[in-house]
Design a protein around this motif. Structure first.
Motif, short mmCIF file in Angstrom:
data_model
loop_
_atom_site.label_atom_id
_atom_site.label_comp_id
_atom_site.label_asym_id
_atom_site.label_seq_id
_atom_site.Cartn_x
_atom_site.Cartn_y
_atom_site.Cartn_z
N SER A 246 0.74 -1.00 -0.25
CA SER A 246 -0.09 -0.17 0.10
C SER A 246 0.78 1.30 0.24
N THR A 247 0.11 1.92 -0.24
CA THR A 247 1.38 3.54 -1.05
C THR A 247 1.30 3.67 1.07
N HIS A 248 0.09 3.40 2.18
CA HIS A 248 0.70 4.22 3.41
C HIS A 248 1.42 3.03 3.88
N ARG A 249 1.89 2.20 4.16
CA ARG A 249 2.81 1.60 4.31
C ARG A 249 4.00 1.87 3.77
N LEU A 250 4.22 1.65 2.27
CA LEU A 250 5.29 1.94 1.56
C LEU A 250 5.87 4.06 2.21
N GLU A 251 4.93 4.31 2.53
CA GLU A 251 4.87 6.03 2.71
C GLU A 251 5.31 5.70 4.21
#
Length: 114
Positions: free
Chosen positions: A85-90
């Motif tokens: 997910s974008t959130h996890r990567l961020e």
């Protein structure tokens, strides 16, 4: 006699240049750490991992958008069958930014002043 306003302006300009150079070093280090992390996630090691990290650094230099590096890394992971997910990567990028900042600051402390 020197003009105190000109001296102050020069001091502000010097501080700005220093801060921007430091910011550049930290972001570049973060991108290297991110590249090495991604390489590890997809099973790339050694010189190939270093090459991927360097490619990521260069990619970020040529793509100015804030989400460009996130999109690239997500696409690279997805191409290897790893969905993230974008959130996890961020979150990972934020942690690596702190790590990069600590590393660069430690290097600066360790350097003798001239």
């Amino acid at each position: 006699m020197s003009d105190p306003f000109q001296e102050r302006e020069k001091a502000f300009e010097a501080k700005y240049e220093h801060d921007e150079a430091l910011r550049f070093r930290i972001i570049t280090r973060r991108n290297k750490l991110l590249g090495l992390w991604v390489a590890g996630e997809v099973g790339i090691t050694g010189a190939d991992a270093d090459a991927y990290a360097q490619d990521l650094i260069e990619y970020d230099l040529t793509h100015a958008g804030k989400t460009d590096i996130v999109d690239k890394v997500r696409a690279d992971l997805a191409a290897r069958g790893i969905e993230m997910s974008t959130h996890r990567l961020e979150l990972r990028i934020a942690k690596l930014l702190h790590e990069a900042e600590a590393q660069v600051n430690a290097e600066l402390v360790g350097k003798p002043s001239h």
